[in-house]
Design an enzyme around this catalytic site. Structure first.
Site, PDB file in Angstrom:
ATOM      1  N   CYS A   8       0.908  -1.137  -0.039  1.00 25.17           N
ATOM      2  CA  CYS A   8       0.064  -0.007   0.051  1.00 25.17           C
ATOM      3  C   CYS A   8       1.022   1.271   0.107  1.00 25.17           C
ATOM      4  CB  CYS A   8      -0.953  -0.088   1.306  1.00 25.17           C
ATOM      5  SG  CYS A   8      -0.241  -0.091   2.636  1.00 25.17           S
ATOM      6  N   ASN A  11       2.126   1.681   4.569  1.00 23.85           N
ATOM      7  CA  ASN A  11       2.527   0.055   5.024  1.00 23.85           C
ATOM      8  C   ASN A  11       2.315   0.235   6.645  1.00 23.85           C
ATOM      9  OD1 ASN A  11       5.294  -2.014   5.669  1.00 23.85           O
ATOM     10  ND2 ASN A  11       3.173  -2.764   5.077  1.00 23.85           N
ATOM     11  N   CYS A  13      -1.571   0.599   7.433  1.00 23.93           N
ATOM     12  CA  CYS A  13      -2.928   0.296   7.466  1.00 23.93           C
ATOM     13  C   CYS A  13      -3.268  -0.904   7.020  1.00 23.93           C
ATOM     14  CB  CYS A  13      -3.786   1.651   7.347  1.00 23.93           C
ATOM     15  SG  CYS A  13      -3.501   3.010   8.200  1.00 23.93           S
ATOM     16  N   ARG A  14      -3.354  -0.572   5.181  1.00 23.83           N
ATOM     17  CA  ARG A  14      -4.081  -1.743   4.764  1.00 23.83           C
ATOM     18  C   ARG A  14      -3.151  -2.994   4.466  1.00 23.83           C
ATOM     19  NH1 ARG A  14      -5.075   2.512  -0.292  1.00 23.83           N
ATOM     20  NH2 ARG A  14      -3.191   3.093   0.517  1.00 23.83           N
ATOM     21  N   SER A  15      -1.841  -2.717   3.981  1.00 23.19           N
ATOM     22  CA  SER A  15      -0.980  -3.883   3.467  1.00 23.19           C
ATOM     23  C   SER A  15      -0.755  -4.703   4.740  1.00 23.19           C
ATOM     24  CB  SER A  15       0.319  -3.606   2.688  1.00 23.19           C
ATOM     25  OG  SER A  15       0.976  -2.579   3.247  1.00 23.19           O
ATOM     26  N   ASP A 128      -8.288   3.899   1.334  1.00 22.31           N
ATOM     27  CA  ASP A 128      -7.335   4.155   2.400  1.00 22.31           C
ATOM     28  C   ASP A 128      -8.143   4.736   3.537  1.00 22.31           C
ATOM     29  OD1 ASP A 128      -5.385   5.277   3.756  1.00 22.31           O
ATOM     30  OD2 ASP A 128      -4.173   6.090   2.140  1.00 22.31           O
TER      31      ASP A 128
HETATM   32  P1  4NP Z   1      -1.760   2.702   4.278  1.00 26.51           P
HETATM   33  O1  4NP Z   1      -2.322   4.412   4.709  1.00 26.51           O
HETATM   34  O2  4NP Z   1      -1.334   3.207   2.850  1.00 26.51           O
HETATM   35  O3  4NP Z   1      -2.988   2.047   3.985  1.00 26.51           O
HETATM   36  O4  4NP Z   1      -0.779   2.364   5.038  1.00 26.51           O
HETATM   37  C1  4NP Z   1      -1.725   5.326   4.710  1.00 26.51           C
HETATM   38  C2  4NP Z   1      -0.948   5.542   5.858  1.00 26.51           C
HETATM   39  C3  4NP Z   1      -0.374   6.731   5.952  1.00 26.51           C
HETATM   40  C4  4NP Z   1      -0.108   7.809   4.923  1.00 26.51           C
HETATM   41  C5  4NP Z   1      -0.953   7.291   3.699  1.00 26.51           C
HETATM   42  C6  4NP Z   1      -1.641   5.932   3.896  1.00 26.51           C
HETATM   43  N1  4NP Z   1       0.430   8.860   4.948  1.00 26.51           N
HETATM   44  O5  4NP Z   1       0.424   9.980   4.024  1.00 26.51           O
HETATM   45  O6  4NP Z   1       1.381   9.290   5.948  1.00 26.51           O
END
Ligand code: 4NP
Length: 161
Positions: A8, A11, A13-15, A128
């Site tokens: 994702c 790294n 939340c989703r992955s 997200d």
């Molecule tokens: P993820 O979510 O891609 O599912 O881990 C996010 C976590 C943090 C950020 C973006 C997406 N960020 O911009 O900090």
């Protein structure tokens, strides 16, 4: 051994959830020795951090412990290290494909949208949840959980061929 990676943006939340859920399912089926499972983010902001506490809480409420996982950034060499790379949304897919050598068709074929295996894929994106409320995390859990089951079923039948 089948080596798989979920990717994702951050790294956190989703992955990491997909990694934890997939590992949980693999354990339930007694297939620990058949799979190597990792996750990464295309961005470097959160490298070394534990998953978002909201994601940890949601996972834990469904019996999945992701608290010991740590964020990592996707590297070009991952295209060789893994057999299947699952991108959580189209932007993640595009970012990974931009790192593939133009004629490396084998690498290109490894990278797919995670929700291509979702029985109910709607727009094929894992939303997200980072900037939203708690309910977003529960929605993501449902998507990730059923899609991981479906991927494991597909890989299990592939392993038998
Ligand atoms: P993820 O979510 O891609 O599912 O881990 C996010 C976590 C943090 C950020 C973006 C997406 N960020 O911009 O900090």
């Amino acid at each position: 051994m089948i080596r798989i990676q979920f990717v994702c943006l951050g790294n956190i939340c989703r992955s990491p959830l997909a990694e934890g859920v997939f590992r949980h399912l693999v354990r339930q089926r007694g297939l620990e020795n058949d799979y190597e499972i990792e996750s990464a983010g295309t961005g470097a902001w959160h490298v070394g951090q534990a998953p978002d506490t909201r994601m940890q809480r949601t996972a834990s409420s469904h019996g999945v412990d992701i608290s010991r996982q740590r964020a990592d950034q996707f590297q070009t060499r991952d295209l060789n290290r893994f057999d299947h790379i699952f991108a959580m949304d189209q932007a993640n897919l595009d970012d990974i494909l931009a790192m593939v050598e133009p004629h490396d068709d084998a690498a290109k074929e490894k990278v797919v949208l995670f929700r291509a295996s979702d029985p109910k894929p709607d727009d094929f994106q894992v939303p997200d949840p980072y900037y939203g409320g708690e309910r977003g995390f529960e929605t993501v859990f449902g998507i990730v959980s059923r899609t991981c089951e479906s991927i494991l079923d597909e890989l299990a039948s592939e392993a038998k061929d």
